[in-house]
Design an enzyme around this catalytic site. Sequence first.
Site, PDB file in Angstrom:
ATOM      1  CG  ASP A  74      -4.256  -1.884   0.714  1.00  0.00           C
ATOM      2  OD1 ASP A  74      -3.466  -2.591   1.356  1.00  0.00           O
ATOM      3  OD2 ASP A  74      -4.235  -0.644   0.748  1.00  0.00           O
ATOM      4  CB  SER A 112      -0.969  -0.047   1.185  1.00  0.00           C
ATOM      5  OG  SER A 112      -2.030   0.861   1.019  1.00  0.00           O
TER       6      SER A 112
END
Length: 278
Positions: free
Chosen positions: A155, A41
Site C-alpha cells: 500500500d 490505495s
Amino acid sequence: MKKRRVALALAGGGARGVAHIGAIEELERQGFEIAAVSGTSMGALVGGVYASGHLEAFREWMCKLDRYRVFSLVDFALSSEGLVKGDRVIRAMQRMVPDVRIEELDIPFAAVAADMLTGREVVLDSGGLYDAIRASISIPSVFRPVHRDGMVLIDGGTVNPLPVNRVRREPGDLLVAVDVSAPFGADPVLRSRLSVNYYKMLVASSQIMQQHITQLMCRICPPDVRVELPADSYGMFEFYRSKELVEAGRRATRTALERYFADHSDAESSAAAVSSPA
C-alpha cells in the site's frame, strides 16, 4: 465559458475512499474539468476507475453493497503474507470496468505503491490499470503484496498517503487534494472513552503516521483546495455505507470549494482596494 482544469490527488483510507466519488461528482457539477489524477490505495482505485471512464457504473455497484456482499468479496488466503488474496474483488470489478493500459487512458493517471524491500516509493503510471490498483491497495497484513520486477509492492499509504506531488499538472491547473484520512474530528475527551483493542491500536497508529506524512507533503506541495474527511468519521471496512460516503465526499468538497472561492474573493477585493487611487 472554458472550464477550469483540475489536477486531482486522492488519498487512501479504506472505505472512506468511496467519498472520492462524491468529490469528483461535485467538482464536475461545479464546472471543473479533471485533467489528471493521482491516487494512493483506495484513491488509486477510484481515480483509476474515473480515468477509465467507468465511474458511474462503479458508483452504482458500490452503492448496492451490503454487509453480506462485502463479505462475499473477501477471499481469505492461507498465507503468511496477508489475510486476503484480493483477487475476487479485482475480478468483480473487471466484469464492469475492463482492464486497460494506463498510458492509453484519456486522463493521465498515476497510482502510488511502496517497495517493501527497499522502502522506496513506486509510482505506477504505465502498464495494466488493475496491476497498478492491486499494488496500491495492498494494505500490509491484510492484502497479499504484489511481486513485480523484483519488488514486493505494498500500500502506497506507507510512503505517500496523499500524492499531491505525483499528479500531472499543467500551468494554471488547480491542485485539488481529497484527504479521507484527515486528522480526527471527534473530541479527544470522547475518543478517550472509547474501548481500545489490538485492532484499533494498529489502525489508529497507522492513521496518525499517515496524517503526519500528509501534513509534511502538503507543506512541500501545497494544494489550492484541500477537501478533508476525518479518519474517525467512518471505519476502514464500512463499504456497506457507500451511499453515505458518496454524500459525505460531496458535502466536504462543496465546503472546501466555498472556502476557496471566499478566500479568493476577499483577496481580489483587497488587491482592488490597494490599487485604487485615493
